[in-house]
Scaffold this active site. Structure first.
Site, short mmCIF file in Angstrom:
data_model
loop_
_atom_site.label_atom_id
_atom_site.label_comp_id
_atom_site.label_asym_id
_atom_site.label_seq_id
_atom_site.Cartn_x
_atom_site.Cartn_y
_atom_site.Cartn_z
N GLY A 1 0.86 -1.18 0.00
CA GLY A 1 0.00 0.00 0.00
C GLY A 1 0.89 1.23 0.00
N ARG B 1 -1.67 10.84 10.85
CA ARG B 1 -0.46 10.05 11.14
C ARG B 1 0.49 10.69 12.16
NH1 ARG B 1 2.93 8.39 8.14
NH2 ARG B 1 2.88 6.26 8.91
N CYS C 1 -9.93 21.54 17.60
CA CYS C 1 -9.89 21.85 19.04
C CYS C 1 -9.31 20.69 19.84
CB CYS C 1 -11.30 22.15 19.54
SG CYS C 1 -12.05 23.48 18.62
N1 LLP Z 1 -2.17 -6.13 3.57
C1 LLP Z 1 -2.86 -6.14 4.74
C2 LLP Z 1 -3.55 -7.34 5.14
C3 LLP Z 1 -2.87 -4.99 5.53
O1 LLP Z 1 -3.54 -4.99 6.68
C4 LLP Z 1 -2.17 -3.82 5.11
C5 LLP Z 1 -2.16 -2.61 5.92
C6 LLP Z 1 -1.48 -3.87 3.88
C7 LLP Z 1 -1.50 -5.05 3.14
C8 LLP Z 1 -0.72 -2.68 3.34
O2 LLP Z 1 0.31 -2.28 4.18
P1 LLP Z 1 1.32 -1.13 3.69
O3 LLP Z 1 2.12 -1.71 2.55
O4 LLP Z 1 0.53 0.03 3.26
O5 LLP Z 1 2.15 -0.83 4.90
N2 LLP Z 1 -2.68 3.63 9.09
C9 LLP Z 1 -1.31 3.19 9.19
C10 LLP Z 1 -1.03 1.96 8.35
C11 LLP Z 1 -1.93 0.78 8.69
C12 LLP Z 1 -1.72 -0.39 7.78
C13 LLP Z 1 -2.80 -1.40 7.92
N3 LLP Z 1 -2.67 -2.54 7.09
C14 LLP Z 1 -0.38 4.35 8.83
O6 LLP Z 1 -0.86 5.45 8.55
O7 LLP Z 1 0.84 4.19 8.85
#
Ligand code: LLP
Length: 376
Positions: free
Chosen positions: A240, A274, A305
């Protein structure tokens, strides 16, 4: 990544601030880098990182797959034209009906618990059922972003795998894991690949899903993975952040200055959570100057706020970053617009994209009628 300064300034003039801008050309190039690093693998972009529809359309059009959680992300991916063969469905708390519906689409649906597996195995439609396991593997990252440790809620525990395989009967369509997010070190992926390689051997799984979480470019991660999983054509990866983080900016304007050290912008925790949630640091660039301010170290605060509503600390943006200045917050393409909220009566910003070098709007700014339109 060079900043598309002119495009960001023009976008702010056309659609106002705060505004998300996603460079689809850059995101597609990042996704292609995964394809090159792991030839033949299914690169399933994690929709949760940035569900901008124009981005999904572009990635689907270039043959990428999608990793989705829940029926809405699944619908967005289908809307982008992603065929079920390229769709991976995850989620630790999916309702029975959602699991059954997902299976009926022909997508690969991963069971993350013995309970979910039971629902999938007893569903009326036969489909592709995978197992997401919990590899009991700690990766160095923020504690909120670690999903592969033994105590985490995610995945089927190692000691539950024999029961899962027995219940499944046939070999799983996939065996995989997702160990966390923003993981900078490829080391844990080497270990994960080794665990999954032996589980795949034991279970006869068709595909092996490494998950996402890569806190950097693909090459180093891919070579760690390939040490134990050389046959890359069987692999699934779910990046992602590494596809969209450096392809997106949050453009914001300075509204007010508190001489004691706060530059207050028209974007805050509601547009980019974040920094507040994970202490994440995002680069801030001055796009166009405003009123004069003193030379000192500033905190970039949001308008909400909450005392913790901070976007960046210890900033030196020069002496014309006062009222009216236009700022770009970088590395905001992943989990920026995706985690936006309406707290404090904030309307979700518009989303613009750079597509083939051209700017266009992909979603208009939310309005008061969008907010109250569902009231009974
Ligand atoms: N696959 C699964 C099953 C996941 O739960 C996630 C992300 C991904 C792939 C993709 O992960 P990435 O490559 O994007 O790290 N809100 C947090 C990140 C939470 C990720 C949740 N799962 C942030 O802003 O850093």
């Amino acid at each position: 990544m060079t900043l598309p300064r002119e495009a960001l300034v023009e976008a702010a003039e056309r659609w106002g601030t705060p505004l998300y801008v996603t460079d689809l050309d850059r995101a597609a190039a990042n996704a292609h880098a995964w394809r090159t690093a792991l030839p033949g693998a299914l690169v399933a972009y994690a929709v949760k990182a940035n569900p901008d529809q124009a981005l999904l359309d572009r990635l689907a059009g270039e043959g990428f797959g999608f990793e989705v959680v829940g029926p809405i992300e699944l619908a967005l991916a289908e809307r982008a034209g992603c065929p079920p063969e390229r769709m991976v469905v995850n989620g630790v708390g999916q309702a029975d009906a959602d699991l059954r519906d997902a299976l009926a689409t022909g997508a690969l649906v991963n069971a993350e618990s013995l309970g979910a597996l039971e629902t999938l195995v007893s569903a009326p439609s036969r489909g592709r059922i995978g197992l997401r396991i919990n590899p009991a593997l700690d990766a160095a990252t923020h504690p909120h972003l670690a999903t592969g440790s033994a105590g985490a809620k995610f995945g089927i525990a190692l000691d539950e795998i024999p029961a899962a395989l027995e219940r499944l009967g046939d070999p799983p369509a996939s065996i995989g894991a997702h160990i966390g997010s923003a993981i900078a070190d490829p080391g844990p992926y080497r270990m994960l690949a080794s665990v999954l390689a032996s589980l795949a051997e034991r279970s006869g799984a068709e595909r092996i899903d490494i998950g996402g979480g890569f806190g950097g470019k693909p090459e180093a991660f891919a070579s760690a993975i390939r040490e134990h999983l050389a046959e890359t054509g069987r692999l699934i990866v779910e990046p992602g952040r590494s596809v969209v983080a450096d392809a997106g900016w949050l453009v914001t304007r300075v509204v007010r200055v508190q001489a004691r050290g706060h530059i207050v912008a028209d974007a805050g925790m509601t547009e980019l959570l974040r920094p507040m949630l994970y202490g994440a640091r995002h680069p801030v660039t001055l796009l166009a100057g405003g009123a004069p301010i003193a030379e000192r170290s500033w905190t970039l605060s949001g308008p909400v706020c909450e005392a913790g509503d901070v976007l960046a600390r210890e900033l030196d943006l020069g002496t014309d970053a006062g009222e009216g200045a236009l700022l770009a917050i970088g590395e905001a393409g992943a989990y920026g617009l995706a985690m936006a909220s309406g707290y404090n009566g904030r309307l979700r910003p518009a989303q613009a994209v750079i597509d083939g070098g051209e700017l266009r709007l992909s979603r208009r700014r939310e309005t008061l009628s969008d907010v109250i339109g569902r009231d009974a």
